[in-house]
Design an enzyme around this catalytic site. Structure first.
Site, PDB file in Angstrom:
ATOM      1  N   LYS A   1      -7.331  -4.958  -4.875  1.00 30.83           N
ATOM      2  CA  LYS A   1      -6.054  -5.313  -4.265  1.00 30.83           C
ATOM      3  C   LYS A   1      -6.022  -6.805  -3.985  1.00 30.83           C
ATOM      4  CE  LYS A   1      -5.023  -0.937  -1.954  1.00 30.83           C
ATOM      5  NZ  LYS A   1      -4.701  -0.273  -0.688  1.00 30.83           N
TER       6      LYS A   1
ATOM      7  N   GLU B   1      -7.997  15.649   7.203  1.00 29.86           N
ATOM      8  CA  GLU B   1      -8.835  16.636   7.871  1.00 29.86           C
ATOM      9  C   GLU B   1      -8.099  17.248   9.043  1.00 29.86           C
ATOM     10  OE1 GLU B   1     -12.505  14.781   8.903  1.00 29.86           O
ATOM     11  OE2 GLU B   1     -13.301  14.991   6.874  1.00 29.86           O
TER      12      GLU B   1
ATOM     13  N   ASP C   1       0.864  -1.156   0.000  1.00 26.95           N
ATOM     14  CA  ASP C   1       0.000   0.000   0.000  1.00 26.95           C
ATOM     15  C   ASP C   1       0.917   1.227   0.000  1.00 26.95           C
ATOM     16  OD1 ASP C   1      -2.295   1.561   0.430  1.00 26.95           O
ATOM     17  OD2 ASP C   1      -1.818   1.645   2.557  1.00 26.95           O
TER      18      ASP C   1
ATOM     19  N   ASP D   1      -6.699  -2.284   3.372  1.00 26.93           N
ATOM     20  CA  ASP D   1      -5.702  -3.283   2.989  1.00 26.93           C
ATOM     21  C   ASP D   1      -5.994  -4.652   3.594  1.00 26.93           C
ATOM     22  OD1 ASP D   1      -4.161  -1.246   1.744  1.00 26.93           O
ATOM     23  OD2 ASP D   1      -3.498  -0.642   3.735  1.00 26.93           O
TER      24      ASP D   1
ATOM     25  N   ARG E   1      -5.566   4.018  -7.873  1.00 20.73           N
ATOM     26  CA  ARG E   1      -7.023   4.096  -7.766  1.00 20.73           C
ATOM     27  C   ARG E   1      -7.660   2.729  -7.730  1.00 20.73           C
ATOM     28  NH1 ARG E   1      -7.519   8.343 -12.508  1.00 20.73           N
ATOM     29  NH2 ARG E   1      -7.188  10.284 -11.376  1.00 20.73           N
TER      30      ARG E   1
END
Lengths: 350, 1104
Positions: B733, B459, B381, B756, B727
């Protein structure tokens, strides 16, 4: 002992750490050389010098030992006399029948002593092609019965020689049943040579394996099937030394068992006449019977194997050391040269 | 299937659904023994040993005492059963604790303290602050007047932030005194394991309000095992209880993973089994022939004339029992033992502790360490794995003006500060969106400082940055947000929150400015989700450029936008939204659709760029592992450009001219096929060239490729050492992992986030980074590590050592068993092929359990090469990867060695102990001593490094052999009474044993020396280099050179990067596909990579 200590200590390490298994964020593992796999270690490698000297050392140690044991073996004087064929009357066609028919089967042999034999001279009988290690045979005994009067009925392992007419056989089993029953008597110059049959068995067997309160009973009472020798039922098993010797089963189909000791020196060219009772049946399976008189050395009886093997191994090691030295001198090779690493040479190749 | 939960109805649901008794136990007291035995006997090996043990009970055929098999068998069973029982007991204890915990429950209208296990569906449960939630509840009341409560879900999903939960609108305003009288029905789906979804409806019965259906979502629930925080009390209705809660449904025993090595060992065991059968058949026939021809003449054996029908079977069965030791009964136990030690070594490793958080590495799955050494593909990842996932606001572009480009930090940009202080409206709006378009909860510490609880790191970064720019988000009180800007307080009322989903790729809030009553839609999201819905008049070129430029720098971009809503527009939409929220079917999709109706014609305010720094040591780790022949694939949900930039900066792909990037894209099947074919063609050509070729594929094209062109894509996957997939969704995955696994590659997946988890579970080895996105991945993984760079050590050190050690241990186990078995077979030739055992039962049992297992167990401390050497020469991993140390040919070597040693021991023993010495017990002990001595020397010769423990184990074991036998020789009733004492007094015993050692080890030493010196393996060369002293630096190339990364680590990663790259950039949205792309065009091939790039030399089956 030491190793089990180590194992338990390492297991204890693992165990304690297990119970205190590091919980996330809570505990850092404790540092120790063991947990970090950093115990100081010695890492020997096979350098030419090391290997060559190891081989040289082996040859230096082995060749003298080989010579010594060969000499020991050569010093032993051994007389082997095969008598199974000669002790059958010439006109007998059915040897098995002859041996199975009761009667006097005495036979006279004369042996010439080649070299001086110092006392004690061991008298063995040797059987060839006799499978004392056969599975049916080797298991057919009851140690408990032999040891102890109270377990006389423990004959389950003795089949098919466990009972006769419902009565327990002591000693039971095929081994005891097939007890060797040829007998020898020796004379030199018509004077009797005493054969000492005392203490021919292992002391430990007499004292602990064969009970002094166990007496033979129902032994060889089956007339139809002839086994080997019969036993005097008034003598306890612990004193039946021929039986004790016989029941130490041999691992090989060719074996010798101690018959007795002659406790006088024999001079060269002494002629010893042997009167033997040829009772034991080896004819049905083409076995051989031999009478062996032998002295002994620090290595035991006459056996060249160890000496020759030691000399061979020592010699080969010397040869290898020599070859390695030559190769090393002729074609030296740098150890640990990184240029041998293929990824240091060319990326595509190799 | 639906369930109807009648609130506060004591009788009706009682028997319909289970109570809240949690049970994680596998066994009960009664079924433990049968069930555990059944489980153990479902393994083939155990069945085999049981069969052997049962056969041994038949005295006619057993060569030895049945105890020699039953003993170890029972011991092994007892060990595993005890372990299971202990685990189960612990589970029982923790269940009991949870079940007997007292909670306040409304029963028959009265609040009572009852045990948690007595909760039934429909009960109302009261919780106080910091209470653990006993079952899945639907909230109906909290202490907060707005009906909000905060929960911590760490035990559920590992996320450590606080989450807000609200009571359903229907329960708003019910007096807390009346709560326990509430009646109603909740219509909810049958229990499932989705902890992010709860689509249900609530209808309260009169007298409570109306009969309206009120929608419930996951936001209205609090799930089992969460903790109530920052809320005085909360109360809810139990909807799922016991093992039917969401957490309970999630629980499951994962399939045990089998390592490649285990598979190989099983295969070899099978081969040995076949060999054994052949031996048994041959010897059985020979035995029967001998019996009929010879044994009948041996009168003393007394073969009966009449024989039972199974007579012919007896001898083969005896040999079967005699040969059963060929398959070592102890191998499974030994392997389990050393494997758990490997795992412990990983847990203990000080060099794999994350110093920042103090998190040690942890091996959850203790059984697969060897596989680490055989990894061929690493799928990683990006965010949080390669990068730190510590977001820092770096730059922004507000209305076409770039801030932070000079200094690399917008927060230090004077111009921006000037713009803020001059109250430029664009900037103010921009900051407002930054500060309040989020789900962050500000918290006050006791000292009055504000800290933020945010679910997403982005955020958090934005809110912090806004605060630095004087727009401080100070308080969130239910729906009222308070913002302090330059001393003045502004209040907003949050009307709706349009949440972020990975499909929408944006989130919005609808707020009402409390000062002027204006309703605003504030949106932030990925550029491709925002820019297309900008209002038609606005020029978005500048933003495109900004996004482009930032992603070239490897920064994460977010577009911020807003729109003023008209009152009626909002009202109208709000109804729709409410309706969508209460649908039971396809709610998510409906909501997305409704949201889209509001999010249009946005005025783009600007673009933020957030830096996610690379973790320390990532480039070095990737380079080392690539040198080790491991292929890397990067799977990320991020944008293509960002992904490529990160890939470049962490050595994932090489810049031109060394590397070449091939792009697969396209929107339609045809386009994808064409580009796939083109890429394949290029790949095939370039595989022979020393060039790093990587392909890039995005999620859309990947979807098509996997669906329609699986074969071509598989070929591509095999050809390519590197790939970047951007993407991609979590399930893609997992699909990619599956694809590589189907090509028979060993895969390792590493990731940190919830997205993941599927990939991690799918891969042969899952590694989780216990990072900032919670512990979800780390929990699902087989190994959890604190930082990506520990992967290098995990693979190169732990994986490699584990492989080497297990390779030795397993083959050695077979060797020693075969050795003693061959001797038995040889002996049967001189014992009339009757199946006599040369060794007694005791020796046979102790041989496998004590004499030979302890020395080999300490081989877990063996290190063929030092850690430093391995780290410097990662290429050496090839030996593990290709399975060079355990395969049929190495096994054949050990097989031959055991045959040779058996011949040596047997021939020497029977010749040295011939004639008058051929006593069975003595010969057997001589042969056994010979075996034990040889064992000790074989272990010594095969051990590379001797620690004190190994010396003690090897030689102490030899000593203990004599010690044990002396003890048995001292017991009159044992079969071997006095034997060992007699032997030890005989010179011929010692000469025989030394002869066996010299004759057995001489040729092996000579052969090994010859190989070691004249045909050395790479491992040998490195060993020699390491021990002959001096630095092992070979040709200076292997060392990780001081790389320009160092410089980058000081400054933000990418400032130096773009300058020396050809600025041919991919358009942002792949709307102009089909251009074969490479960085730079047709540069001459670079042959200078003579040293380290062994790309092709270490492909699977090549190299010596």
């Amino acid at each position: 002992m030491m190793s089990s200590n180590t194992a338990s200590s390492s297991a204890a390490v693992a165990g304690s750490a297990d119970s205190a298994a590091p919980r996330r964020n809570s505990k850092k593992p404790k540092y120790s050389r063991f947990t970090q796999q950093e115990l100081p270690a010695c890492k020997p490698i096979l350098t030419p010098r090391w290997v060559i000297s190891a081989f040289l050392l082996v040859s230096v140690v082995f060749i003298p030992i080989g010579v010594a044991s060969l000499f020991a073996s050569r010093d032993v004087v051994e007389i082997v006399d095969r008598y199974d064929n000669d002790c059958i009357p010439d006109n007998t066609t059915d040897k098995v029948n002859y041996i199975q028919t009761p009667g006097d089967k005495s036979c006279n042999r004369s042996i010439t002593v080649p070299k001086r034999m110092k006392q004690p001279i061991y008298v063995y009988y040797q059987l060839d092609n006799f499978y004392q290690n056969h599975r049916r045979y080797v298991k057919s005994r009851s140690d408990a019965q032999l040891r102890d009067n109270s377990s006389a009925s423990d004959t389950s392992s003795c089949k098919p020689e466990d009972t006769y007419n419902g009565k327990i056989i002591v000693p039971c089993g095929l081994i005891a049943w097939s007890l060797f029953n040829d007998t020898y008597s020796f004379s030199r110059n018509s004077s009797q040579l005493n054969v000492n049959k005392k203490d021919i068995s292992w002391k430990s067997d007499r004292e602990h394996k064969f009970g002094s309160d166990v007496y033979p009973s129902n032994f060889q009472s089956n007339d139809t099937v002839i086994g080997g020798a019969s036993l005097n039922s008034s003598i306890p098993l612990s004193q039946q030394e021929d039986l004790i010797v016989w029941m130490r089963t041999a691992a090989l189909p060719t074996f010798r068992k101690l018959y007795g000791r002659i406790e006088v020196d024999l001079e060269p060219n002494d002629v010893i006449s042997v009167t033997l009772q040829n009772n034991y049946n080896t004819y049905s399976f083409n076995g051989k019977k031999k009478l062996v008189l032998s002295t002994t050395s620090w290595l035991g009886g006459k056996n060249d194997f160890l000496g020759i093997a030691y000399l061979t191994v020592g010699g080969l090691c010397f040869f290898l050391a020599l070859v390695f030295t030559l190769v090393y001198l002729v074609k030296p090779r740098r150890l640990g040269d990184p240029s041998y690493l293929s990824w240091n040479r060319n990326p595509g190749g190799h | 299937m639906k369930r109807y939960v009648y609130i506060n109805d004591d009788e009706s649901a009682r028997d319909l659904y289970c109570d809240n008794c949690i049970s994680n136990r596998k066994y009960t007291l009664l079924n433990f023994i049968p069930k555990n035995l059944w489980e153990q006997f479902s393994r083939f090996m155990n069945q085999y040993f049981l069969l052997i043990a049962c056969l041994q009970l038949w005295p006619l055929i057993t060569p030895v005492n049945p105890a020699s098999t039953w003993g170890p068998l029972i011991f092994i069973f007892a060990v595993s059963a005890t372990k299971e029982a202990w685990d189960d007991y612990n589970r029982y204890l923790s269940d009991k604790k949870a079940n007997e915990k007292e909670v306040w429950v409304v029963m028959h209208g009265i609040r009572k303290l009852v045990q948690a296990q007595d909760i039934h569906v429909g009960n109302i449960i009261w919780l106080r602050e910091n209470d653990e939630v006993p079952c899945d509840l639907v909230l109906i009341g909290t202490s907060d007047p707005q009906g909000v409560c905060y929960i911590e879900t760490a035990a559920l999903d590992g996320e450590t932030d606080l989450k807000t939960r609200v009571i359903p609108s229907a329960c708003m305003g019910i007096d807390s005194e009346l709560l326990h009288k509430i009646k109603g029905v909740i219509e909810c789906p049958s229990p499932d394991k989705d902890i992010r979804r709860f689509d249900a409806n609530l209808r309260l019965f009169p007298p409570f309000l109306d009969n309206d259906v009120c929608p419930l979502t996951i936001k209205n629930t609090i799930l089992q095992s969460c903790y109530l925080r920052n809320t005085e009390w909360a109360c809810g209705v139990a909807v799922y209880t016991g093992n039917e809660t969401k957490l309970g449904m999630c629980r499951g025993i994962p399939e045990p993973k089998l390592t490649a090595m285990d598979a190989m060992i099983d295969k070899l065991t099978g081969a040995i089994f076949v060999f054994q059968i052949v031996v048994v058949i041959v010897l059985g026939i020979a035995g029967n022939v001998w019996k009929d021809t010879e044994a009948r003449k041996q009168w003393y054996v007394k073969y009966p004339e009449e024989s039972p029908w199974f007579e012919l079977l007896i001898i083969p069965l005896r040999f079967e029992l005699l040969c059963s030791i060929m398959i070592p009964i102890s191998i499974k136990v030994s392997l389990d033992l050393v494997k758990s030690l490997y795992a412990k070594f990983i847990d203990w490793d000080n060099e794999m502790i994350d110093q920042e958080t103090g998190t040690p590495s942890h091996a959850t799955n203790t059984a697969i360490s060897e596989d680490l050494g055989q990894v061929e593909y690493i799928l990683t990842d990006k965010t949080g794995t390669l990068t730190e996932n510590k977001m820092i606001f770096r730059r922004c572009c507000i209305n076409g003006v770039f801030y932070g480009n000079d200094s690399g930090d917008a927060l230090k940009d004077v111009e921006l500060h000037n713009a803020v202080s001059s109250r430029s409206p664009d900037v103010i709006h921009f900051l407002t969106v930054m500060a309040i378009c989020n789900t962050v909860i500000p918290m006050k510490t006791k000292t009055g400082d504000i800290f933020y609880k945010a679910q997403s790191q982005d955020e958090d970064a934005l809110v912090h940055a806004a605060a630095r720019l004087h727009m401080v988000f100070v308080n969130k009180n239910a729906n009222i947000l308070e913002i302090k800007f330059n001393g003045s307080t502004i209040q907003y009322e949050v009307l709706e929150t349009l949440e972020f989903t990975s499909d929408r790729k944006r989130m919005s809030v609808v707020v009402k400015d409390c000062q002027n009553g204006k309703i605003l839609l504030l949106t932030k999201g990925a550029d491709e989700a925002i820019l297309p819905i900008a209002c038609p008049g606005q020029q978005t070129r500048a933003f495109f450029e900004a996004v482009e430029q930032y992603s070239q720098l490897g920064l994460r971009t977010l577009c911020l936008a807003w729109r003023q809503l008209k009152e009626d527009e909002y009202e109208e939409w709000s109804l729709l939204f409410k309706e969508a929220n209460s649908t039971l079917v396809d709610r998510e999709w409906r909501i997305a659709e409704v949201c889209q109706r509001l999010e249009h014609d946005l005025e783009i305010l600007g673009v933020t760029a957030i830096e996610d720094r690379l973790q320390d040591g990532v480039p070095e780790t990737i380079e080392a592992l690539r040198k080790a022949g491991i292929n890397f694939w990067m799977l990320t949900g991020d944008k293509q450009n960002t992904a490529i930039q990160i890939a470049l900066s962490c050595n994932f792909i090489s810049p031109e001219p060394k590397g070449q990037l091939l792009l697969i894209d396209g929107k339609t099947e045809d386009e994808v096929r064409q580009s796939l074919e083109r890429v394949l063609l290029t790949m095939r050509i370039t595989t022979s060239e020393p060039k790093d070729v990587a392909f890039v594929v995005d999620g859309w094209a990947l979807e098509i490729a996997l669906k329609y062109y699986r074969k071509a894509f598989t070929e591509l996957a095999i050809l390519s050492r590197t790939a970047i997939c951007c993407r991609v969704t979590p399930s893609q995955k997992a699909q990619l992992v599956e694809l590589l696994k189907s090509c028979d590659y060993r895969t390792l997946a590493i990731g940190d986030g919830g997205n993941d988890v599927r990939m991690i579970q799918q891969a042969d080895i899952g590694v989780g980074i216990s990072g900032r996105e919670g512990l979800q991945a780390a929990r699902a993984a087989d190994y959890s590590i604190g930082k990506f760079r520990f992967l290098k050590r995990l693979i190169l050190v732990h994986g490699r050592y584990s492989y080497n050690r297990t390779a030795f241990l397993s083959q050695y186990s077979f060797y020693k068993s075969l050795l003693i078995c061959f001797i038995q077979i040889f002996f049967s030739f001189i014992s009339g092929v009757s199946g006599t055992s040369l060794f007694n039962s005791l020796s046979l049992m102790a041989y496998n359990v004590f004499y030979t297992s302890i020395p080999v167990l300490v081989s877990v401390l063996d290190k063929d090469l030092s850690e430093e050497t391995v780290m410097q020469h990662p290429q050496i991993l090839f030996y593990c990867q290709a399975g060079r140390l355990l395969n049929p040919s190495t096994f054949a070597g050990w097989f031959g060695r055991s045959l040779f040693h058996a011949i040596v021991v047997f021939v020497i023993s029977i010749h040295a102990y011939a004639y008058e010495k051929s006593e069975m017990d003595e010969v057997s002990m001589v042969a056994l001593s010979g075996c034990i001595w040889l064992q000790a020397f074989v272990v010594t010769l095969e051990t590379n490094s001797f620690t004190i423990l190994q010396c003690i184990a090897i030689w102490g074991n030899l000593a203990s052999f004599y010690f044990i036998n002396w003890i048995f020789s001292a017991i009159p009733s044992s079969g071997m009474y006095t034997i060992m004492f007699r032997l030890c007094r005989q010179p011929s015993y010692w000469t025989t044993v030394f002869l066996i050692v010299a004759a057995g080890m001489g040729p092996i030493l000579a052969l090994k020396y010859f190989r070691y010196t004249y045909r050395p393996s790479k491992i040998n060369i490195l060993q020699q280099a390491e021990r002959l002293g001096g630095p092992i630096l070979s040709l200076g190339s292997i060392e990780p050179q001081p790389r320009p990364i160092l410089e980058k680590e000081v400054s933000p990663l990418s400032i130096t990067q773009p300058k020396n790259r050809n600025p041919v950039y991919e358009p942002l949205l792949s709307d102009s596909p089909n251009t074969r792309r490479s960085f730079g065009s047709g540069a001459p091939f670079d042959f200078f990579q003579t040293q380290s790039r062994l790309s092709s030399s270490y492909s699977r089956n090549k190299d010596n």
